[in-house]
Design a protein around this motif. Structure first.
Motif, short mmCIF file in Angstrom:
data_model
loop_
_atom_site.label_atom_id
_atom_site.label_comp_id
_atom_site.label_asym_id
_atom_site.label_seq_id
_atom_site.Cartn_x
_atom_site.Cartn_y
_atom_site.Cartn_z
N LEU A 109 0.84 -1.20 0.00
CA LEU A 109 0.00 0.00 0.00
C LEU A 109 0.87 1.25 0.00
CD1 LEU A 109 -2.75 -1.14 2.54
CD2 LEU A 109 -2.73 -1.33 0.04
N VAL A 110 0.57 2.16 -0.92
CA VAL A 110 1.34 3.40 -1.07
C VAL A 110 0.37 4.56 -1.18
CG1 VAL A 110 3.28 2.24 -2.17
CG2 VAL A 110 1.42 3.12 -3.58
N ASP A 111 0.91 5.77 -0.96
CA ASP A 111 0.07 6.96 -1.07
C ASP A 111 -0.36 7.21 -2.51
OD1 ASP A 111 0.07 7.52 1.65
OD2 ASP A 111 1.93 8.67 1.52
N SER A 112 0.58 6.99 -3.43
CA SER A 112 0.27 7.20 -4.84
C SER A 112 1.30 6.47 -5.67
CB SER A 112 0.26 8.69 -5.20
OG SER A 112 1.55 9.26 -4.99
N LEU A 113 0.99 6.27 -6.93
CA LEU A 113 1.92 5.67 -7.87
C LEU A 113 2.72 6.77 -8.56
CD1 LEU A 113 -0.35 2.94 -9.49
CD2 LEU A 113 1.38 2.62 -7.72
N PRO A 114 3.88 6.42 -9.15
CA PRO A 114 4.63 7.43 -9.90
C PRO A 114 3.77 8.08 -10.97
CG PRO A 114 5.92 5.42 -9.63
CD PRO A 114 4.54 5.11 -9.14
N GLU A 115 4.16 9.30 -11.37
CA GLU A 115 3.36 10.04 -12.35
C GLU A 115 3.17 9.25 -13.64
OE1 GLU A 115 4.82 13.90 -13.12
OE2 GLU A 115 4.65 14.59 -11.05
N SER A 116 4.17 8.45 -13.99
CA SER A 116 4.06 7.66 -15.22
C SER A 116 3.02 6.56 -15.10
CB SER A 116 5.42 7.04 -15.56
OG SER A 116 5.83 6.17 -14.51
N MET A 117 2.53 6.34 -13.85
CA MET A 117 1.55 5.28 -13.62
C MET A 117 0.30 5.88 -12.96
SD MET A 117 4.11 2.37 -12.11
CE MET A 117 2.80 1.15 -11.92
N SER A 118 0.00 7.13 -13.32
CA SER A 118 -1.13 7.80 -12.70
C SER A 118 -2.43 7.08 -13.04
CB SER A 118 -1.21 9.26 -13.16
OG SER A 118 -1.40 9.33 -14.56
N ILE A 119 -3.36 7.13 -12.10
CA ILE A 119 -4.64 6.45 -12.25
C ILE A 119 -5.75 7.49 -12.30
CG2 ILE A 119 -6.26 4.84 -11.17
CD1 ILE A 119 -3.85 3.53 -9.85
N GLY A 120 -6.52 7.48 -13.35
CA GLY A 120 -7.61 8.43 -13.48
C GLY A 120 -8.77 8.08 -12.59
N PRO A 121 -9.69 9.02 -12.41
CA PRO A 121 -10.87 8.73 -11.57
C PRO A 121 -11.77 7.70 -12.21
CG PRO A 121 -11.14 10.81 -12.73
CD PRO A 121 -9.73 10.36 -12.98
N ALA A 122 -12.55 7.02 -11.38
CA ALA A 122 -13.43 5.97 -11.88
C ALA A 122 -14.52 6.53 -12.78
CB ALA A 122 -14.05 5.21 -10.72
N ASP A 123 -14.83 7.81 -12.62
CA ASP A 123 -15.91 8.39 -13.41
C ASP A 123 -15.39 9.18 -14.61
OD1 ASP A 123 -14.73 10.29 -11.86
OD2 ASP A 123 -16.59 11.22 -11.17
N LYS A 124 -14.15 8.85 -15.06
CA LYS A 124 -13.61 9.55 -16.21
C LYS A 124 -14.33 9.12 -17.49
CE LYS A 124 -10.02 6.10 -17.09
NZ LYS A 124 -8.58 5.84 -17.24
N GLY A 125 -14.24 9.95 -18.50
CA GLY A 125 -14.82 9.58 -19.79
C GLY A 125 -16.32 9.79 -19.86
N ALA A 126 -16.92 9.40 -20.98
CA ALA A 126 -18.35 9.57 -21.19
C ALA A 126 -19.13 8.60 -20.32
CB ALA A 126 -18.70 9.34 -22.67
N ARG A 127 -20.10 9.10 -19.63
CA ARG A 127 -20.93 8.25 -18.78
C ARG A 127 -22.22 7.86 -19.50
NH1 ARG A 127 -17.38 6.83 -16.50
NH2 ARG A 127 -18.62 5.01 -16.74
N ILE A 128 -22.45 8.46 -20.68
CA ILE A 128 -23.67 8.19 -21.45
C ILE A 128 -23.27 7.98 -22.89
CG2 ILE A 128 -25.93 9.05 -22.14
CD1 ILE A 128 -25.77 10.95 -19.71
N ASP A 129 -23.75 6.89 -23.50
CA ASP A 129 -23.43 6.70 -24.91
C ASP A 129 -24.67 6.95 -25.78
OD1 ASP A 129 -23.44 3.03 -24.99
OD2 ASP A 129 -25.02 4.47 -24.58
N GLU A 130 -24.47 6.91 -27.08
CA GLU A 130 -25.56 7.21 -28.01
C GLU A 130 -26.71 6.23 -27.88
OE1 GLU A 130 -25.85 9.88 -29.86
OE2 GLU A 130 -23.98 10.61 -28.98
N GLN A 131 -26.37 4.96 -27.58
CA GLN A 131 -27.43 3.96 -27.45
C GLN A 131 -28.34 4.28 -26.27
OE1 GLN A 131 -25.97 -0.01 -26.96
NE2 GLN A 131 -27.96 -0.97 -27.25
N GLU A 132 -27.71 4.64 -25.14
CA GLU A 132 -28.54 4.96 -23.98
C GLU A 132 -29.32 6.25 -24.21
OE1 GLU A 132 -28.18 4.75 -19.15
OE2 GLU A 132 -26.40 5.29 -20.29
N LEU A 133 -28.73 7.21 -24.90
CA LEU A 133 -29.47 8.43 -25.22
C LEU A 133 -30.68 8.10 -26.08
CD1 LEU A 133 -26.64 11.03 -25.98
CD2 LEU A 133 -28.28 11.08 -24.10
N GLY A 134 -30.54 7.09 -26.95
CA GLY A 134 -31.68 6.66 -27.75
C GLY A 134 -32.81 6.13 -26.89
#
Length: 260
Positions: free
Chosen positions: A202-227
């Protein structure tokens, strides 16, 4: 060091983390430990690492590791609770697995729940960098051991958009939490020991080269669901309503007739 680990060089860095409000995929520490304990009488099978997160799982907001099992392991297609460990460590971690038979092999995609919050009260899914360090896809004949609960949590769900898979994962985690509910706060110390035995540092964070984005990154809705949402607004009903043969149960007859 962990027995059979070969030293600390085999430990995988795992940053503390807390599941996001958008995608709260986590289970309490007690439920995680109880889930692993429930698999102790199940014979373990060796598994080969064949890859990591699929595009659909990434779209849902999670990370996973994919295994192939050549040993006989009878199970119907579905979602299962599993315990998994690295061949270099003796400690087990709980996971949510989806199964698929391909020829003589059983393929599993597993969302491993082993990334704790700082108070060691809950675990969320392991990030990609930790998964690849713990289970490298290096062509080895086997790099993991698995125990699979014989009773599936839910039947197979296929051809669904990422947002529906996100809901399915949350449902599976909730089922595990309910099934292995224990008193809060009694498992934090034991969780730390279990994670270390499984090969997690267990560590406080990973090196910058191994950064982890938030779980809610990216599009949360796609065109199919919008349909689906557009249909709901146009027709005045919920598109995910129950079905009886070809007739919907949540649609008034006059609206159903207008759709034919």
């Amino acid at each position: 060091k962990t027995e059979g680990s070969g030293g600390s060089n085999h430990m995988a860095a795992c940053p503390y983390g807390k599941a996001s409000l958008v995608f709260p995929l986590a289970i309490p520490a007690g439920a995680a430990l109880a889930a692993v304990e429930a698999t102790e009488e199940i014979p373990e099978v060796q598994a080969r690492v064949i890859g990591y997160t699929t595009p659909l799982t990434s779209e849902a907001g999670a990370c996973s590791v994919r295994f192939a099992v050549a040993q006989p392991l009878e199970c119907s297609p579905g979602n299962y609770l599993v315990a998994v460990r690295s061949k270099n460590h003796v400690g087990w971690l709980p996971g949510l697995a989806n199964t698929k038979h391909q020829g003589e092999e059983l393929l599993l995609e597993v969302v491993v729940l082993g990334r704790p919050d700082r108070r060691l009260q809950a675990v969320m899914y392991l990030p990609q960098e930790t998964l690849s360090a713990l289970w490298p896809c290096d062509g080895s004949e086997y790099g993991a051991c698995l125990r699979l609960m014989k009773t599936s949590l839910l039947p197979q769900l296929s051809d669904c958009p990422g947002q529906w898979l996100r809901d399915r994962l949350l449902k599976l985690a909730d089922m595990v939490e309910v099934q292995f509910k224990v008193k809060a706060g009694v498992a934090s110390a034991a969780l730390g020991a279990q994670l270390e035995a499984a090969g997690l540092q267990l560590v406080d964070s990973l090196p910058e080269s191994m950064s982890i984005g938030p779980a809610d990154k990216g599009a949360r809705i796609d065109e199919q669901e919008l349909g689906y949402w557009t249909e709901e607004m146009d027709k005045g009903h919920r598109c995910a309503g129950a079905m009886d043969d070809s007739r919907r149960q949540d649609v008034p007859d006059e609206i159903y007739a207008s759709m034919l």
